[in-house]
Design a protein around this motif. Sequence first.
Motif, PDB file in Angstrom:
ATOM      1  N   ALA A 110       8.032  -0.514  -9.381  1.00  0.00           N
ATOM      2  CA  ALA A 110       8.006  -1.384  -7.853  1.00  0.00           C
ATOM      3  C   ALA A 110       8.128  -2.676  -8.381  1.00  0.00           C
ATOM      4  O   ALA A 110       7.405  -3.270  -9.212  1.00  0.00           O
ATOM      5  N   GLU A 111       8.638  -3.466  -7.505  1.00  0.00           N
ATOM      6  CA  GLU A 111       8.806  -4.940  -7.670  1.00  0.00           C
ATOM      7  C   GLU A 111       7.684  -5.582  -7.737  1.00  0.00           C
ATOM      8  O   GLU A 111       7.290  -6.478  -8.327  1.00  0.00           O
ATOM      9  N   SER A 112       6.723  -5.036  -7.060  1.00  0.00           N
ATOM     10  CA  SER A 112       5.335  -5.427  -6.615  1.00  0.00           C
ATOM     11  C   SER A 112       4.451  -4.485  -6.468  1.00  0.00           C
ATOM     12  O   SER A 112       5.086  -3.578  -5.626  1.00  0.00           O
ATOM     13  N   PHE A 113       3.209  -4.229  -6.758  1.00  0.00           N
ATOM     14  CA  PHE A 113       2.511  -3.315  -6.496  1.00  0.00           C
ATOM     15  C   PHE A 113       1.556  -3.662  -5.060  1.00  0.00           C
ATOM     16  O   PHE A 113       0.847  -2.987  -4.694  1.00  0.00           O
ATOM     17  N   ILE A 114       1.731  -4.842  -4.871  1.00  0.00           N
ATOM     18  CA  ILE A 114       0.995  -5.291  -3.407  1.00  0.00           C
ATOM     19  C   ILE A 114       2.136  -5.507  -2.449  1.00  0.00           C
ATOM     20  O   ILE A 114       2.855  -6.352  -2.607  1.00  0.00           O
ATOM     21  N   SER A 115       2.155  -5.139  -1.129  1.00  0.00           N
ATOM     22  CA  SER A 115       3.199  -5.527  -0.068  1.00  0.00           C
ATOM     23  C   SER A 115       2.917  -7.136   0.186  1.00  0.00           C
ATOM     24  O   SER A 115       2.164  -7.967  -0.342  1.00  0.00           O
ATOM     25  N   GLN A 116       4.303  -7.519   0.780  1.00  0.00           N
ATOM     26  CA  GLN A 116       4.211  -8.839   1.249  1.00  0.00           C
ATOM     27  C   GLN A 116       4.224  -9.730  -0.098  1.00  0.00           C
ATOM     28  O   GLN A 116       3.465 -10.783   0.225  1.00  0.00           O
ATOM     29  N   SER A 117       5.015  -9.306  -1.020  1.00  0.00           N
ATOM     30  CA  SER A 117       4.822 -10.319  -2.251  1.00  0.00           C
ATOM     31  C   SER A 117       3.518 -10.673  -2.737  1.00  0.00           C
ATOM     32  O   SER A 117       3.142 -12.024  -2.874  1.00  0.00           O
ATOM     33  N   ASP A 118       2.615  -9.806  -2.841  1.00  0.00           N
ATOM     34  CA  ASP A 118       1.282  -9.729  -3.243  1.00  0.00           C
ATOM     35  C   ASP A 118       0.262 -10.373  -2.075  1.00  0.00           C
ATOM     36  O   ASP A 118      -0.740 -10.718  -2.399  1.00  0.00           O
ATOM     37  N   HIS A 119       0.673 -10.445  -0.980  1.00  0.00           N
ATOM     38  CA  HIS A 119      -0.082 -11.135  -0.104  1.00  0.00           C
ATOM     39  C   HIS A 119      -0.477 -10.275   0.975  1.00  0.00           C
ATOM     40  O   HIS A 119      -1.290 -10.365   2.055  1.00  0.00           O
ATOM     41  N   GLY A 120       0.043  -8.764   0.937  1.00  0.00           N
ATOM     42  CA  GLY A 120      -0.242  -7.965   1.979  1.00  0.00           C
ATOM     43  C   GLY A 120      -1.473  -7.020   1.800  1.00  0.00           C
ATOM     44  O   GLY A 120      -2.428  -7.176   0.888  1.00  0.00           O
ATOM     45  N   ARG A 121      -1.688  -5.925   2.682  1.00  0.00           N
ATOM     46  CA  ARG A 121      -2.851  -4.955   2.712  1.00  0.00           C
ATOM     47  C   ARG A 121      -2.610  -3.820   2.198  1.00  0.00           C
ATOM     48  O   ARG A 121      -3.376  -2.829   2.526  1.00  0.00           O
ATOM     49  N   VAL A 122      -1.368  -3.565   1.701  1.00  0.00           N
ATOM     50  CA  VAL A 122      -0.718  -2.262   1.054  1.00  0.00           C
ATOM     51  C   VAL A 122      -0.804  -2.510  -0.428  1.00  0.00           C
ATOM     52  O   VAL A 122      -0.021  -3.165  -0.847  1.00  0.00           O
ATOM     53  N   ILE A 123      -1.227  -1.398  -1.055  1.00  0.00           N
ATOM     54  CA  ILE A 123      -1.389  -1.487  -2.653  1.00  0.00           C
ATOM     55  C   ILE A 123      -0.681  -0.100  -2.953  1.00  0.00           C
ATOM     56  O   ILE A 123      -0.988   0.898  -2.587  1.00  0.00           O
ATOM     57  N   LEU A 124       0.362  -0.085  -4.057  1.00  0.00           N
ATOM     58  CA  LEU A 124       0.797   0.797  -4.555  1.00  0.00           C
ATOM     59  C   LEU A 124       0.139   1.160  -6.011  1.00  0.00           C
ATOM     60  O   LEU A 124      -0.572   0.436  -6.676  1.00  0.00           O
ATOM     61  N   ALA A 125      -0.025   2.544  -6.127  1.00  0.00           N
ATOM     62  CA  ALA A 125      -0.692   3.078  -7.467  1.00  0.00           C
ATOM     63  C   ALA A 125      -0.119   4.265  -7.847  1.00  0.00           C
ATOM     64  O   ALA A 125       0.516   5.114  -6.816  1.00  0.00           O
ATOM     65  N   GLY A 126      -0.221   4.712  -9.004  1.00  0.00           N
ATOM     66  CA  GLY A 126       0.331   6.176  -9.495  1.00  0.00           C
ATOM     67  C   GLY A 126       1.843   6.004  -9.486  1.00  0.00           C
ATOM     68  O   GLY A 126       2.588   5.095  -9.783  1.00  0.00           O
ATOM     69  N   ASP A 127       2.473   7.142  -9.219  1.00  0.00           N
ATOM     70  CA  ASP A 127       3.609   7.372  -9.469  1.00  0.00           C
ATOM     71  C   ASP A 127       4.359   6.532  -8.211  1.00  0.00           C
ATOM     72  O   ASP A 127       5.545   6.280  -8.315  1.00  0.00           O
ATOM     73  N   ALA A 128       3.845   6.268  -7.185  1.00  0.00           N
ATOM     74  CA  ALA A 128       4.494   5.529  -6.104  1.00  0.00           C
ATOM     75  C   ALA A 128       4.862   4.080  -6.603  1.00  0.00           C
ATOM     76  O   ALA A 128       5.518   3.375  -6.150  1.00  0.00           O
TER      77      ALA A 128
END
Length: 506
Positions: free
Chosen positions: A269-287
């Motif tokens: 993923a281009e970023s593991f945190i939404s809104q270019s690292d400023h969001g409230r959604v975080i990716l982990a694992g295969d996502a």
Amino acid sequence: MSIGSDNNNVDLVIVGGGPTGLAIAVLARSLGLTVRIIDAKEGPLDLGRADALNARTQQFLEVSKTLGKLLPEGITCNTSSTYEAGQFTSRQNHWWTSLKHTHRPNFLMIGQPRVEAALLEQLDVAVDYGSTVVDITELATGASVTTNKGETFVGKYLVAADGARSFVRSTLNIPFTGTKPEMVWAVLDTFIETDFPVCPEIITFQVNGQGRVAWIPRERGMSRFYILLDGEVTQKNAEASIREHMAPHTVRFVKTEWFSTFEIKERIAESFISQSDHGRVILAGDAAHVHAVNGGQGLNTGIADAFALTWRLAFAVKGLGGEQLLRTYDAERRAVAAGVIGVAATLVRTTVKPALEYVEAIERNAGYITGMGVSYPPSTVVRASQDGDFVAGYRCPDLKVIALSANCACKVGEERRLYTLFGYGKFVVFFLGDKVDAADFAAMKQYQDVAEFWRIRSDSEVTEDSIPTYSALWAQSEPGVVVIRPDFYTGCVGKDWQDYLKNACL
């Protein structure tokens, strides 16, 4: 919509009930966070998927009190062999046996269903199985998901651990880029009868100069085979290839529990945190990252994501660290994921070469495969410094200490390894040497919400110190300070521990 206090409003909404999501939930609950877990499956995983815990993952799961549930069932394995034309052509394990300060220098071979079951046994909240996310909304103070059951859950943070085809990642339009080699593997979990000299080793079989079959020992006397085929990928063809590679020995497939195929993909993923690292959604694992299974890094990388992320989320929920602390998760774990993808890519492309070349590639990349060589660069949570075995950015060594005070986590006089004493969720500050500055003692109260403090002396005199005090052969008489992060990496070595903690999380 605002964050409330009813059952559908929690600290963390976790989408995905695989090992990454479950590990995050276990850790979050241990820190007092409220969670809801949503999973699209109809129930717990019962067959297949990942098959090994590396040395670093075993350290993590020892701290979370999960490993003890798995050790009696799993098989320890630290040797890789190559086999061709009726004989073993090599055996090697020095990348395991040469590991320093590691109590378990081996894989623990055990299936993903049992790992997930052990994590589920620790949870005091149920997984909402059969729930598919159909809508996501990011809020200023959190994120909400709506499911196919018509329920809406709101969390201060949303963790997307919903696999390589993540609905969350796709819905938020987070790019997931990479390559897709034209390779499709078969995988077989089976019970066999054979006159092959069965041994607890990972064996790569070679025929015609290529190592296209790997045999992995598993729990319950089961065998896992990975097979790279030309032509149609079927169970029948996979079994035929196994017979060819194990010749002149015979093999009979008594009972096959699981057969599957997987197409190699290498994406991040281009970023593991939404809104270019400023969001409230975080990716982990295969996502967040996918790669070839070679090297057994998938589940292990996901578990490492969980241990790297959850303490940061707990700090953020409590108003500590904020965006800056979460952004270090993105920076650190994306770099690790890129490294894992590179290692797996090297290994999978080496399967069409001589088997020994494959094993040599494992040796070159052992730091990732064992998990013990993964490290982080300088940042707000890594201050470049070193003292003996403690190197900032690298794993905390599993050293031995002896309790000298009644407030230790074990009985006075008892010798224990550090990873049997660690808890999860706070920094641990070691004051090394026979003297501690009065100013350090005075400053502890200011940081008690984010750190615990240990004194580690070189002598063995029992004491009534106000902080847990241990004796260790590795402690020097000269004073020094080491800060261990909540995910058991050395964060800082040096007397400026207060400045480090202030910048890291306050």
